[in-house]
Design a protein around this motif. Sequence first.
Motif, PDB file in Angstrom:
ATOM      1  N   ARG A  79       0.842  -1.179   0.000  1.00 52.56           N
ATOM      2  CA  ARG A  79       0.000   0.000   0.000  1.00 52.56           C
ATOM      3  C   ARG A  79       0.882   1.235   0.000  1.00 52.56           C
ATOM      4  O   ARG A  79       1.679   1.429   0.923  1.00 52.56           O
ATOM      5  CB  ARG A  79      -0.854  -0.018   1.274  1.00 52.56           C
ATOM      6  CG  ARG A  79      -1.683   1.223   1.472  1.00 52.56           C
ATOM      7  CD  ARG A  79      -1.958   1.492   2.948  1.00 52.56           C
ATOM      8  NE  ARG A  79      -2.316   2.879   3.077  1.00 52.56           N
ATOM      9  CZ  ARG A  79      -3.535   3.318   3.391  1.00 52.56           C
ATOM     10  NH1 ARG A  79      -4.475   2.475   3.718  1.00 52.56           N
ATOM     11  NH2 ARG A  79      -3.790   4.610   3.438  1.00 52.56           N
ATOM     12  N   CYS A  80       0.750   2.030  -1.053  1.00 52.61           N
ATOM     13  CA  CYS A  80       1.529   3.253  -1.154  1.00 52.61           C
ATOM     14  C   CYS A  80       1.178   4.186   0.002  1.00 52.61           C
ATOM     15  O   CYS A  80       0.014   4.312   0.381  1.00 52.61           O
ATOM     16  CB  CYS A  80       1.244   3.926  -2.489  1.00 52.61           C
ATOM     17  SG  CYS A  80       2.163   5.449  -2.720  1.00 52.61           S
ATOM     18  N   ARG A  81       2.207   4.863   0.540  1.00 53.35           N
ATOM     19  CA  ARG A  81       1.962   5.745   1.676  1.00 53.35           C
ATOM     20  C   ARG A  81       1.379   7.080   1.234  1.00 53.35           C
ATOM     21  O   ARG A  81       0.998   7.901   2.067  1.00 53.35           O
ATOM     22  CB  ARG A  81       3.255   5.950   2.476  1.00 53.35           C
ATOM     23  CG  ARG A  81       3.731   4.698   3.197  1.00 53.35           C
ATOM     24  CD  ARG A  81       2.720   4.165   4.216  1.00 53.35           C
ATOM     25  NE  ARG A  81       2.410   5.144   5.246  1.00 53.35           N
ATOM     26  CZ  ARG A  81       3.168   5.399   6.306  1.00 53.35           C
ATOM     27  NH1 ARG A  81       4.278   4.718   6.496  1.00 53.35           N
ATOM     28  NH2 ARG A  81       2.820   6.314   7.183  1.00 53.35           N
ATOM     29  N   HIS A  82       1.319   7.329  -0.066  1.00 54.43           N
ATOM     30  CA  HIS A  82       0.695   8.571  -0.533  1.00 54.43           C
ATOM     31  C   HIS A  82      -0.826   8.435  -0.455  1.00 54.43           C
ATOM     32  O   HIS A  82      -1.431   8.826   0.524  1.00 54.43           O
ATOM     33  CB  HIS A  82       1.171   8.909  -1.966  1.00 54.43           C
ATOM     34  CG  HIS A  82       0.524  10.122  -2.546  1.00 54.43           C
ATOM     35  ND1 HIS A  82       0.088  10.171  -3.842  1.00 54.43           N
ATOM     36  CD2 HIS A  82       0.238  11.330  -1.997  1.00 54.43           C
ATOM     37  CE1 HIS A  82      -0.436  11.372  -4.080  1.00 54.43           C
ATOM     38  NE2 HIS A  82      -0.356  12.085  -2.973  1.00 54.43           N
ATOM     39  N   ARG A  83      -1.446   7.792  -1.427  1.00 55.01           N
ATOM     40  CA  ARG A  83      -2.899   7.710  -1.374  1.00 55.01           C
ATOM     41  C   ARG A  83      -3.386   6.277  -1.480  1.00 55.01           C
ATOM     42  O   ARG A  83      -4.462   6.017  -1.985  1.00 55.01           O
ATOM     43  CB  ARG A  83      -3.506   8.602  -2.452  1.00 55.01           C
ATOM     44  CG  ARG A  83      -3.295  10.103  -2.129  1.00 55.01           C
ATOM     45  CD  ARG A  83      -4.601  10.856  -2.053  1.00 55.01           C
ATOM     46  NE  ARG A  83      -5.248  10.856  -3.332  1.00 55.01           N
ATOM     47  CZ  ARG A  83      -4.933  11.675  -4.355  1.00 55.01           C
ATOM     48  NH1 ARG A  83      -3.984  12.573  -4.201  1.00 55.01           N
ATOM     49  NH2 ARG A  83      -5.574  11.600  -5.480  1.00 55.01           N
ATOM     50  N   ALA A  84      -2.532   5.346  -1.055  1.00 60.45           N
ATOM     51  CA  ALA A  84      -2.951   3.957  -0.799  1.00 60.45           C
ATOM     52  C   ALA A  84      -3.002   3.029  -2.003  1.00 60.45           C
ATOM     53  O   ALA A  84      -3.463   1.901  -1.875  1.00 60.45           O
ATOM     54  CB  ALA A  84      -4.288   3.890  -0.067  1.00 60.45           C
ATOM     55  N   ALA A  85      -2.520   3.419  -3.178  1.00 57.17           N
ATOM     56  CA  ALA A  85      -2.529   2.463  -4.289  1.00 57.17           C
ATOM     57  C   ALA A  85      -1.627   1.270  -3.957  1.00 57.17           C
ATOM     58  O   ALA A  85      -0.616   1.416  -3.264  1.00 57.17           O
ATOM     59  CB  ALA A  85      -2.040   3.147  -5.558  1.00 57.17           C
ATOM     60  N   SER A  86      -1.986   0.100  -4.464  1.00 62.98           N
ATOM     61  CA  SER A  86      -1.082  -1.045  -4.311  1.00 62.98           C
ATOM     62  C   SER A  86       0.141  -0.778  -5.182  1.00 62.98           C
ATOM     63  O   SER A  86       0.008  -0.283  -6.301  1.00 62.98           O
ATOM     64  CB  SER A  86      -1.781  -2.334  -4.738  1.00 62.98           C
ATOM     65  OG  SER A  86      -2.183  -2.249  -6.084  1.00 62.98           O
ATOM     66  N   VAL A  99       7.808   1.182  -7.896  1.00 67.79           N
ATOM     67  CA  VAL A  99       7.342   2.524  -8.230  1.00 67.79           C
ATOM     68  C   VAL A  99       5.824   2.510  -8.240  1.00 67.79           C
ATOM     69  O   VAL A  99       5.199   1.743  -8.975  1.00 67.79           O
ATOM     70  CB  VAL A  99       7.862   2.960  -9.619  1.00 67.79           C
ATOM     71  CG1 VAL A  99       7.420   4.384  -9.931  1.00 67.79           C
ATOM     72  CG2 VAL A  99       9.377   2.835  -9.674  1.00 67.79           C
ATOM     73  N   CYS A 100       5.229   3.350  -7.424  1.00 65.67           N
ATOM     74  CA  CYS A 100       3.774   3.412  -7.407  1.00 65.67           C
ATOM     75  C   CYS A 100       3.305   3.991  -8.733  1.00 65.67           C
ATOM     76  O   CYS A 100       3.759   5.047  -9.160  1.00 65.67           O
ATOM     77  CB  CYS A 100       3.289   4.278  -6.247  1.00 65.67           C
ATOM     78  SG  CYS A 100       1.486   4.415  -6.253  1.00 65.67           S
ATOM     79  N   PRO A 101       2.369   3.287  -9.406  1.00 67.35           N
ATOM     80  CA  PRO A 101       1.975   3.736 -10.745  1.00 67.35           C
ATOM     81  C   PRO A 101       1.074   4.971 -10.734  1.00 67.35           C
ATOM     82  O   PRO A 101       0.809   5.540 -11.789  1.00 67.35           O
ATOM     83  CB  PRO A 101       1.216   2.523 -11.308  1.00 67.35           C
ATOM     84  CG  PRO A 101       0.721   1.790 -10.111  1.00 67.35           C
ATOM     85  CD  PRO A 101       1.707   2.043  -9.003  1.00 67.35           C
ATOM     86  N   TYR A 102       0.603   5.405  -9.553  1.00 70.10           N
ATOM     87  CA  TYR A 102      -0.383   6.490  -9.525  1.00 70.10           C
ATOM     88  C   TYR A 102       0.298   7.864  -9.630  1.00 70.10           C
ATOM     89  O   TYR A 102       0.040   8.623 -10.561  1.00 70.10           O
ATOM     90  CB  TYR A 102      -1.237   6.353  -8.266  1.00 70.10           C
ATOM     91  CG  TYR A 102      -2.573   7.083  -8.313  1.00 70.10           C
ATOM     92  CD1 TYR A 102      -3.005   7.776  -9.438  1.00 70.10           C
ATOM     93  CD2 TYR A 102      -3.412   7.053  -7.194  1.00 70.10           C
ATOM     94  CE1 TYR A 102      -4.231   8.422  -9.454  1.00 70.10           C
ATOM     95  CE2 TYR A 102      -4.644   7.689  -7.211  1.00 70.10           C
ATOM     96  CZ  TYR A 102      -5.052   8.388  -8.340  1.00 70.10           C
ATOM     97  OH  TYR A 102      -6.258   9.022  -8.345  1.00 70.10           O
ATOM     98  N   HIS A 103       1.201   8.175  -8.676  1.00 71.95           N
ATOM     99  CA  HIS A 103       1.894   9.470  -8.744  1.00 71.95           C
ATOM    100  C   HIS A 103       3.409   9.329  -8.715  1.00 71.95           C
ATOM    101  O   HIS A 103       4.129  10.302  -8.600  1.00 71.95           O
ATOM    102  CB  HIS A 103       1.460  10.384  -7.599  1.00 71.95           C
ATOM    103  CG  HIS A 103      -0.022  10.500  -7.444  1.00 71.95           C
ATOM    104  ND1 HIS A 103      -0.740   9.665  -6.601  1.00 71.95           N
ATOM    105  CD2 HIS A 103      -0.928  11.304  -8.035  1.00 71.95           C
ATOM    106  CE1 HIS A 103      -2.026   9.971  -6.669  1.00 71.95           C
ATOM    107  NE2 HIS A 103      -2.171  10.957  -7.541  1.00 71.95           N
TER     108      HIS A 103
HETATM  109  S1  FES Z   1      -0.906   6.708  -4.482  1.00 70.17           S
HETATM  110 FE1  FES Z   1       1.123   6.099  -4.737  1.00 70.17          FE
HETATM  111  S2  FES Z   1       2.115   7.851  -5.485  1.00 70.17           S
HETATM  112 FE2  FES Z   1       0.101   8.501  -5.167  1.00 70.17          FE
END
Ligand code: FES
Lengths: 418, 171
Positions: A79-86, A99-103
């Motif tokens: 779970r990404c510590r930014h906005r929780a994406a896997s 690398v989180c694919p969201y941001h």
């Molecule tokens: S949710 Fe992972 S970078 Fe934003």
Amino acid sequence: MSSTDFATLVRDDRVLTPMYTDEAIFEEEMDRIFKNTWVWVAHASDVPTGNTFKTSWVGREPVIVTRDKQGKIHTLLNRCRHRAASVCEKRKGKASVFVCPYHGWSYDVDGKLRKVPHISGYGEGLDTDDYGLVSLRTEEYNGMIFATFKDDIQPLVEFLGSAKKWIDLFMKQGGGYGVKTLGEHRFRFPGNWKIQLENTTDAYHFPIVHKTFLDSLDPEAENVFQVLAHGGWVEDLGNGHSVMVMIPDLIDLEDNLDAPIPQRFEELAKELAAEGMPDDQVRRVVRAVGGSGFNLNLFPNVACSMAFFRVLRPIEVDETEIMHVAIGMDGGPDAANRMRLRLHEHFQGPMGFGTPDDAEGWERVQRGARAGQDLWVMVNRGVDAPEGVAAPGHNAGDVSAETGMRAAYQMWKRMMTA
Amino acid sequence: MSTIAEPLNRSDAAAAPSLQDAIQFVWAEADMLDRLDYKAWLPLWTEDGRYIVPTERDISDYDDRLNILNDDAEMRQARVKRLLSGFSMSSAPPARTVRTVSRFVPVVVEDGAITLRAAMIMVEYKYERMRTMAADVVYRIVSTADGLKLDRKIVTLVNCDDYQHGIGYLL
Ligand code: FES
Ligand SMILES: [Fe+2]
């Protein structure tokens, strides 16, 4: 249901039906058991070298098990510590960074937050040290990797206790090579996780439910699998763990290497000899191929069962996923590993000769448990163990006894009322 | 395997089954399986025929991988015996199934044999519940003196590497 009620659900030899059906009990189990003890997450061979990973679960929470460049193993919440994406949706693989694919936040394999794109947008407000992937306490015993949310519980080796000896015996099926995972069957059944937990040390069902498996074997192998007929036993190993010995002759795979080679392994023995393997090594490998003669149940979610790992994953109060992980000889002869794969396919998996029948039985338990919420589920079978087999001081019964289930339910009660 | 139909690899198509005959054969097999006519199904196969349901996509070395099943003639016979025995809890009674096989693409036509790719959609019903399954299926069908025979059938479920439920019938 208030916390004080849990004790009333479990007596020494029976448990109450809502154990399988009550959603509130299930929610409490996820907290009090699965977030509170050592939970199996991977085998060491799933992450064989630096920068390899495997995704897994601790209870219902998705995790990534990683091995860093120094060889240290980590269990990270996925779970990404930014906005929780896997941050990882692959089953297994190699990665030096997630690398989180969201941001685009990126993490080292030990969970450290490496880089935040356009970090200046946070002014002085973001200390990357505070936002690594959450890392769980992780320990390993003989290739079995466990993780826990709790920093203050006993070390893994203490928790395993008397089960360690059986893990060591189980790993002898490497036949002198290491043990490695070869693939897994995953299947779900609409039933509670404890129904499966009970099954691993339930020899009583074997001749009934697995009649068609027995019928598919040659007479010699069929005799070996008459699990009620060989003087086996079930033993409570403490902390909810138990072992069911079905084939006492196959407890130690390094014993009896002079015994005649069973018919179903004759061809394999010839093939290995033709490859130039010396006779004593052929015997060792062939004896290891069929697996150990016992099932070791480790509370709450993994078993070392004959020739595979059986992992349970609770999904809902009435939905459970099972993984049957085939294991083989790391660096061992291909012919032996192929034979292990075919043996695994024969019994296990969603179309095996054994597993669909088990799953049907478990589903029937769940369906039947809709009736009679005030009735007890009986786990009171217990015949004296054959003389001198169990460790002195251990609670044990004959192979068809429900000693293993009682062990697990006593641990359940201890954890749910702590 | 690509999803786009490759041009036919036509080496010596002289004695190969026609596409139409092969499709009829596949439909007849599907009908047998839905009717649980497994005794008639067994002799559809060549002696060396392999029936495979893998746990991974896009692989070729099935023998060195874990499959859901990887049956030679002996295992097919044992499997049919088990499913018809009445003693297997999961198949007595089995779920009811209705399947349809379509989207045929001939992949290789060679001496006396045709290999097809197809899509299978199947619905199973048991215990107040319907489930849908989908698979890519590869068939290799050969002409013999006894008529067409099934030499290879590889059923790759769309979710083959994810969880399944117990399956008490044949795919
Ligand atoms: S949710 Fe992972 S970078 Fe934003
Ligand atoms: Fe079983």
